[in-house]
Design a protein around this motif. Structure first.
Motif, mmCIF file in Angstrom:
data_model
loop_
_atom_site.group_PDB
_atom_site.id
_atom_site.type_symbol
_atom_site.label_atom_id
_atom_site.label_comp_id
_atom_site.label_asym_id
_atom_site.label_seq_id
_atom_site.Cartn_x
_atom_site.Cartn_y
_atom_site.Cartn_z
ATOM 1 N N PRO A 120 0.863 -1.338 -0.034
ATOM 2 C CA PRO A 120 -0.126 0.188 0.183
ATOM 3 C C PRO A 120 0.940 1.070 -0.079
ATOM 4 O O PRO A 120 1.721 1.453 0.744
ATOM 5 C CB PRO A 120 -0.728 -0.026 1.269
ATOM 6 C CG PRO A 120 -0.966 -1.513 1.598
ATOM 7 C CD PRO A 120 0.586 -2.076 1.222
ATOM 8 N N THR A 121 0.625 2.244 -1.014
ATOM 9 C CA THR A 121 1.449 3.312 -1.276
ATOM 10 C C THR A 121 0.618 4.608 -1.022
ATOM 11 O O THR A 121 -0.525 4.815 -1.269
ATOM 12 C CB THR A 121 1.972 3.179 -2.713
ATOM 13 O OG1 THR A 121 2.925 2.144 -2.596
ATOM 14 C CG2 THR A 121 2.935 4.566 -2.877
ATOM 15 N N PHE A 122 1.346 5.729 -0.161
ATOM 16 C CA PHE A 122 0.483 6.894 -0.282
ATOM 17 C C PHE A 122 1.554 8.109 -0.302
ATOM 18 O O PHE A 122 2.606 8.170 0.208
ATOM 19 C CB PHE A 122 0.051 7.024 1.628
ATOM 20 C CG PHE A 122 -0.835 5.984 1.844
ATOM 21 C CD1 PHE A 122 -2.050 6.060 1.472
ATOM 22 C CD2 PHE A 122 -0.321 4.722 2.268
ATOM 23 C CE1 PHE A 122 -2.938 4.870 1.804
ATOM 24 C CE2 PHE A 122 -1.197 3.610 2.780
ATOM 25 C CZ PHE A 122 -2.484 3.908 2.623
ATOM 26 N N LEU A 123 1.152 9.016 -1.227
ATOM 27 C CA LEU A 123 2.018 10.045 -1.631
ATOM 28 C C LEU A 123 1.435 11.322 -0.976
ATOM 29 O O LEU A 123 0.123 11.498 -0.979
ATOM 30 C CB LEU A 123 1.729 10.245 -2.976
ATOM 31 C CG LEU A 123 2.221 11.465 -3.814
ATOM 32 C CD1 LEU A 123 3.903 11.518 -3.792
ATOM 33 C CD2 LEU A 123 1.990 11.554 -5.325
ATOM 34 N N ASP A 124 2.461 12.014 -0.249
ATOM 35 C CA ASP A 124 1.976 13.332 0.122
ATOM 36 C C ASP A 124 1.039 14.088 -0.685
ATOM 37 O O ASP A 124 1.549 14.361 -1.750
ATOM 38 C CB ASP A 124 3.094 13.888 1.057
ATOM 39 C CG ASP A 124 2.609 15.168 1.800
ATOM 40 O OD1 ASP A 124 1.860 15.145 2.816
ATOM 41 O OD2 ASP A 124 2.727 16.342 1.505
ATOM 42 N N GLU A 125 0.045 14.635 -0.335
ATOM 43 C CA GLU A 125 -0.867 15.489 -1.105
ATOM 44 C C GLU A 125 -0.239 16.953 -1.656
ATOM 45 O O GLU A 125 -0.449 17.481 -2.592
ATOM 46 C CB GLU A 125 -2.157 15.862 -0.619
ATOM 47 C CG GLU A 125 -2.046 16.636 0.841
ATOM 48 C CD GLU A 125 -3.418 16.777 1.440
ATOM 49 O OE1 GLU A 125 -3.548 17.653 2.213
ATOM 50 O OE2 GLU A 125 -4.359 15.972 1.010
ATOM 51 N N SER A 126 0.914 17.153 -1.202
ATOM 52 C CA SER A 126 1.543 18.293 -1.402
ATOM 53 C C SER A 126 2.057 18.136 -2.989
ATOM 54 O O SER A 126 2.465 18.985 -3.847
ATOM 55 C CB SER A 126 2.832 18.732 -0.675
ATOM 56 O OG SER A 126 3.795 17.849 -0.423
ATOM 57 N N ALA A 127 2.394 16.945 -3.275
ATOM 58 C CA ALA A 127 2.725 16.636 -4.706
ATOM 59 C C ALA A 127 1.774 17.101 -5.667
ATOM 60 O O ALA A 127 2.179 17.460 -6.759
ATOM 61 C CB ALA A 127 2.773 15.062 -4.997
#
Length: 166
Positions: A120-127
């Motif tokens: 499971p992968t989560f990218l910081d929304e600032s991207a």
């Protein structure tokens, strides 16, 4: 951004997967200094890119399940926020040797793309503030530039507020 053709001198599982999926990216290599204290900040400096566009890939144990958190190199992974995003009560940083075994990459060169084990992968929304971001291409001294939505697509990831500033 043109699609990068296969270059066997920089081929990694990450670039192979991007090419198989037809996802556009740009490869960026630089000379890595083994004495660099912070791989992400080194990448930003060597590539001449603002640090909030360069993201580091970190693994955490969220209630017994490994998860990937991708945050800007000038920030920190908020483990409480990552746990919440993963639907867990608590998260702690994963042991580096476990991270290497599960991803197939070495620490400092762990790419969120093309890992041996799908996590499971989560990218910081600032991207989402940028048209493109930079992530490790699968080895120290090699980054991949791609659109955040393409990164989420290829990793089956989700955007979440998981970074905190230093």
């Amino acid at each position: 951004m043109a699609k990068k053709k296969a270059d066997h001198s920089i081929g990694t599982p990450a670039t192979t997967l991007l090419e198989q999926r037809g996802i556009p990216y740009t490869a960026h290599g630089y000379v890595h200094d083994p004495a660099a204290p912070n791989f992400g900040e080194e990448a930003a400096r060597e590539l001449g890119v603002e640090p909030d566009r360069v993201f580091k890939t970190l693994l955490a144990d969220a209630d017994g399940q490994l998860v990937v958190g991708i945050v800007p190199v000038n920030g920190l992974l908020d483990l409480k926020a990552l746990a919440k995003a993963a639907g867990a009560k608590k998260a702690v940083m994963a042991d580096p040797s476990l991270a290497e075994r599960k991803t197939g990459y070495v620490v400092g060169g762990i790419s969120p793309i093309g890992q041996k084990t799908h996590l499971p992968t989560f990218l910081d929304e600032s991207a989402e503030l940028f048209d493109t971001i930079f992530v490790s291409g699968g080895r120290r001294g090699f980054d991949i530039e791609l659109a955040p939505l393409d990164l989420l697509s290829v990793t089956d990831g989700a955007a979440a507020e998981i970074a905190k500033t230093t």
